[in-house]
Design an enzyme around this catalytic site. Structure first.
Site, PDB file in Angstrom:
ATOM      1  N   LYS A  32     103.045  -2.191  21.634  1.00 56.82           N
ATOM      2  CA  LYS A  32     103.426  -2.346  22.897  1.00 56.82           C
ATOM      3  C   LYS A  32     104.928  -2.900  22.979  1.00 56.82           C
ATOM      4  CE  LYS A  32     102.298  -6.133  24.766  1.00 56.82           C
ATOM      5  NZ  LYS A  32     103.627  -6.988  24.964  1.00 56.82           N
ATOM      6  N   THR A  33     105.497  -3.781  22.145  1.00 58.19           N
ATOM      7  CA  THR A  33     106.567  -4.428  22.256  1.00 58.19           C
ATOM      8  C   THR A  33     107.606  -3.415  21.447  1.00 58.19           C
ATOM      9  OG1 THR A  33     105.721  -6.658  21.666  1.00 58.19           O
ATOM     10  CG2 THR A  33     108.111  -6.496  21.230  1.00 58.19           C
ATOM     11  N   ASP A 217     106.596  -6.656  31.145  1.00 56.95           N
ATOM     12  CA  ASP A 217     105.809  -6.713  30.058  1.00 56.95           C
ATOM     13  C   ASP A 217     104.607  -7.598  30.561  1.00 56.95           C
ATOM     14  OD1 ASP A 217     104.771  -6.539  27.574  1.00 56.95           O
ATOM     15  OD2 ASP A 217     106.238  -8.202  26.687  1.00 56.95           O
ATOM     16  N   GLU A 218     103.574  -7.510  29.624  1.00 59.49           N
ATOM     17  CA  GLU A 218     102.324  -8.328  30.083  1.00 59.49           C
ATOM     18  C   GLU A 218     101.706  -8.373  31.116  1.00 59.49           C
ATOM     19  OE1 GLU A 218     100.650  -9.076  27.308  1.00 59.49           O
ATOM     20  OE2 GLU A 218     102.017  -9.698  25.767  1.00 59.49           O
ATOM     21  N   GLN A 248      92.862  -7.354  28.004  1.00 57.28           N
ATOM     22  CA  GLN A 248      93.621  -8.646  27.425  1.00 57.28           C
ATOM     23  C   GLN A 248      94.131  -9.585  28.521  1.00 57.28           C
ATOM     24  OE1 GLN A 248      95.727  -8.651  23.748  1.00 57.28           O
ATOM     25  NE2 GLN A 248      95.885  -6.297  23.722  1.00 57.28           N
ATOM     26  N   ARG A 600      92.781 -10.117  16.945  1.00 56.69           N
ATOM     27  CA  ARG A 600      93.846 -10.533  16.143  1.00 56.69           C
ATOM     28  C   ARG A 600      93.812 -10.284  14.640  1.00 56.69           C
ATOM     29  NH1 ARG A 600      96.872 -10.090  19.369  1.00 56.69           N
ATOM     30  NH2 ARG A 600      95.138  -9.046  20.555  1.00 56.69           N
TER      31      ARG A 600
END
Length: 740
Positions: A32-33, A217-218, A248, A600
């Site tokens: 994503k980043t 973002d997010e 998430q 994670r």
């Protein structure tokens, strides 16, 4: 544009779609980043002025890292980007425009402590008792109202309780005070830009023209105010790109609205949607199990996570006897990873739902000399509420402990202010007395008024009462009586914020620790407990090297990754963390929270649950989490570990090797047994008649000696000193002990 070749086809498509609204659904570990970074770099490389690009993130660290990456791709022109958190970007805009809404450009931003002080002042003005209504709870309700974009009058109109009504009145006075002081709180940094843009269309038009491309973002973590200000800025050009993962979304307690991402395509019917489904982080086993779990949610965007990574080890689900046994299993994982697998401690993360769970895990790691660090939290025995209770216990053990007395003399608040304390200390110094002894002579302190003397005498009477109760009540009983009388638990519960409920559970966990310690027999004294805790605190202050096991809550783990992850406490009431008001929406968020924790993990994932856990000072028999039944059977390895009889040390955890040619009736590894859960409801169990000193055997803990017996009937308990597992307190009805 040569840098685009580093991306997969789905990522490239999302980056090239620069015109019109775009939603990028980015699964866990899907880059994503990188996509957001490369998308902005692509715009700049295409000739878009950096000042026309706005990127809103949720941490300054994320913004800084993205900006650095963009500069590497396109050069120094990226320095002119408008990139940062919602709060930092809009604070920058308000510095330029605040005079329009009645502030100067030198306005002050109040932090939480500043805001709380204003709340207390407002309550005093409104003659609201801070004893009856908790200021932190009032401040939390004001923040909630602001995140919902409610004015004080709207908040009052929606009030359903006396507390909410008073909070709305304080909110009105609070806002007046902030404006009079030329100050804004963190919530205002989102609300005031909305007010600015809605009251002054020309100003809005100026920033709409400037920011031709808006990125968020997010996006799944945005609240109502953040969504509103994004729409105001983006509606002119409609070049709005949001990046996030509905799976998430785990911050509803902070005001995050999952509907923002679920309904984005309704608000922007012409939006292009791109799904990033290839995971680069985890093994096929981990991704498959995590995807199976999250499919149980009904409110979700369609997405199928996959990976080209190896299959890897199956996800290991570990059945534990109790929370101490669970902590032992964590130690076994660490020993296995560092020993046989030659990994580093920093590769391992232990995740839990509530901070209180860290206590047993910390104790086990500390006993075996394994360094650890806590991320996003304070070590258990260093948390304020824990130190406050320990302060009382220390002064009751040692009346000469002036430091502990000063810590608790006005905690909780009992009307003993700084001036009174200063006069007490001055008298004690002049008379060469301890503060405790000075309390007995407050009538001689001429500087004190009658009210101050009364409060000091009440405090001294409280200490005397519990010094006497130490001689009549058990170690597990009188600390709980003290905590109940002090009102710590009641005040935390009445505050009704996520922070106060965490403090409430931490104090309960401390009482559980004392109860467990008390079962060790005659040597279990308060002095011994405090000595052990003091040694713990000394070790905890040593940070060691960066090579340490990481402990954190599931919420704090978001955005991180580790080769090995242990998620603990998969039990009903804990994960999912349930309450009376729990509904399906809450369960879905808890499922997303577990999904975040599971994803994670890069190489190995362990999920554990306990059959019994000490909660709130009582032995509580737990039900395995409903989520365990939702993982499916593929790539899931269910184990219940046995402690070997002859092991001279804590056994290392290893996955059993497959059978060579023919199936054996026994597991390949004697450390494991795929036992069914005990039938706790059965009344037909034959309970062994025990005596102190008798040797017994437990199906999990092995051989041990009975050192103490207590209780009657169904509550009959035994404390058994097991050869390998140490002291355990067992309810005989369920323990299934046999002669050893």
């Amino acid at each position: 544009m040569s840098f685009l070749k580093d991306l997969n086809p789905a990522q490239q498509d999302a980056i090239r779609a620069v015109n019109g609204p775009v939603m990028i659904i980015a699964g866990a570990g899907s880059g994503k980043t990188r996509v957001l970074t490369y998308r902005i770099a692509h715009l700049l490389a295409s000739g878009v002025p950096p000042s026309s690009v706005l990127a809103l993130t949720f941490t300054n660290k994320a913004a800084g890292e993205m900006k650095t990456r963009i500069q590497r791709l396109v050069g120094e022109k990226a320095a002119d980007l408008w990139m940062g958190t919602f709060h930092s970007v809009f604070a920058r805009i308000l510095r330029r425009e605040s005079q329009l809404i009645g502030y100067t450009n030198s306005y002050t931003i109040y932090d939480t402590d500043d805001s709380l002080a204003v709340v207390k002042t407002a309550m005093e003005k409104l003659k609201l008792s801070t004893q009856q209504f908790n200021p932190s709870g009032i401040r939390s309700r004001i923040s909630y109202s602001k995140n919902q974009m409610l004015t004080p009058s709207e908040a009052e109109a929606r009030s359903k309780t006396i507390l909410e009504e008073h909070a709305a009145r304080v909110y009105a006075e609070y806002d007046k005070t902030l404006h009079r002081c030329n100050a804004m709180d963190f919530d205002d940094l989102l609300l005031k830009p909305i007010e600015l843009f809605e009251r002054f269309p020309k100003t809005l038009e100026k920033y709409q023209h400037r920011f031709a491309f808006v990125h968020v973002d997010e996006f799944q973590d945005t609240n109502r105010a953040q969504y509103r200000v994004m729409r105001l800025l983006g509606d002119r050009n409609r070049n709005v790109c949001v990046v996030g993962d509905d799976a998430q979304s785990i911050y509803s307690f902070r005001g995050a609205e999952i509907r923002n991402i679920l309904d984005f395509s309704k608000d922007y019917p012409d939006c292009q949607t791109f799904r990033l489904e290839q995971n680069y982080r985890s093994t096929k086993s981990i991704i498959g199990v995590a995807d199976e779990l999250i499919r149980q949610n009904t409110n979700r965007l369609k997405k199928h996570l996959w990976t080209d990574n190896p299959v890897g080890d199956p996800v290991t689900v570990v059945q534990c006897a109790d929370d101490q046994d669970e902590a032992l299993r964590v130690v076994q994982v660490v020993q296995e990873e560092v020993g046989r697998r030659k990994g580093d401690l920093r590769d391992i993360a232990v995740l839990y739902r509530t901070n209180a769970q860290s206590r047993a895990i910390e104790d086990a790691l500390r006993r075996t000399g394994i360094p650890y660090v806590i991320v996003g939290g304070i070590r258990f025995y260093e948390r304020k509420e824990i130190k406050d209770v320990l302060g009382y216990l220390r002064i009751l053990v040692n009346p000469l402990d002036d430091a502990s007395l000063l810590r608790v003399i006005n905690t909780p608040a009992r009307g003993i202010g700084d001036t009174t304390v200063d006069r007490l200390r001055a008298f004690a110094t002049a008379q060469a007395l301890s503060l405790n002894d000075a309390l007995a002579r407050v009538g001689e302190i001429v500087e004190l008024n009658d009210r101050a003397r009364h409060h000091l005498r009440q405090f001294r009477a409280l200490l005397d009462k519990y010094r006497q109760l130490r001689t009549t009540l058990s170690l597990s009983e009188w600390p709980r009586a003290l905590v109940d009388e002090l009102g710590f638990l009641t005040s935390f519960k009445e505050e009704r914020t996520s922070e106060s409920m965490a403090r409430w559970e931490n104090v309960q966990e401390l009482l559980s620790a004392i109860t467990e310690f008390a079962q060790q027999g005659n040597a279990a004294t308060l002095e011994a407990f405090l000595e052990e805790v003091s040694l713990v605190a000394d070790i905890d202050r040593w940070e060691g090297t960066a090579n340490a096991v990481t402990l954190m809550t599931l919420h704090a783990s978001k955005g991180l990754e580790f080769p090995v992850v242990c998620v603990t406490g998969l039990e009903e009431g804990l994960l999912p963390f349930t309450s009376a008001a729990f509904d399906d929406v809450d369960v879905e968020e808890e499922r997303r929270l577990l999904y975040v924790g599971m994803t994670r993990a890069e190489k190995r994932l362990y999920l554990s649950y306990a059959q019994m856990r000490y909660r709130f000072g009582e032995a509580s028999y737990q039900t395995p989490s409903r989520f365990l039944a939702e993982l499916g059977d593929t790539n899931v390895h269910q184990v219940a570990l046995r402690i070997p009889r002859a092991a001279a040390h804590v056994p290392t955890l290893r996955r059993p090797s497959p059978p060579a040619r023919k199936q054996s009736a026994r597991p390949a590894d004697d450390h494991y047994a795929s036992d069914q859960m005990p039938d706790y409801e059965s009344e037909s169990q034959e309970v062994l008649v025990l005596k102190k000193g008798m040797m017994v055997r437990h199906e999990i803990f092995g051989r041990g000696k009975v050192v103490d017996l207590s209780g009657t009937g169904d509550n009959r308990k035994a404390v058994v000193d097991f050869d390998q597992a140490g002291l355990k307190s067992l309810i005989l009805k369920f323990a299934k002990l046999q002669k050893g």
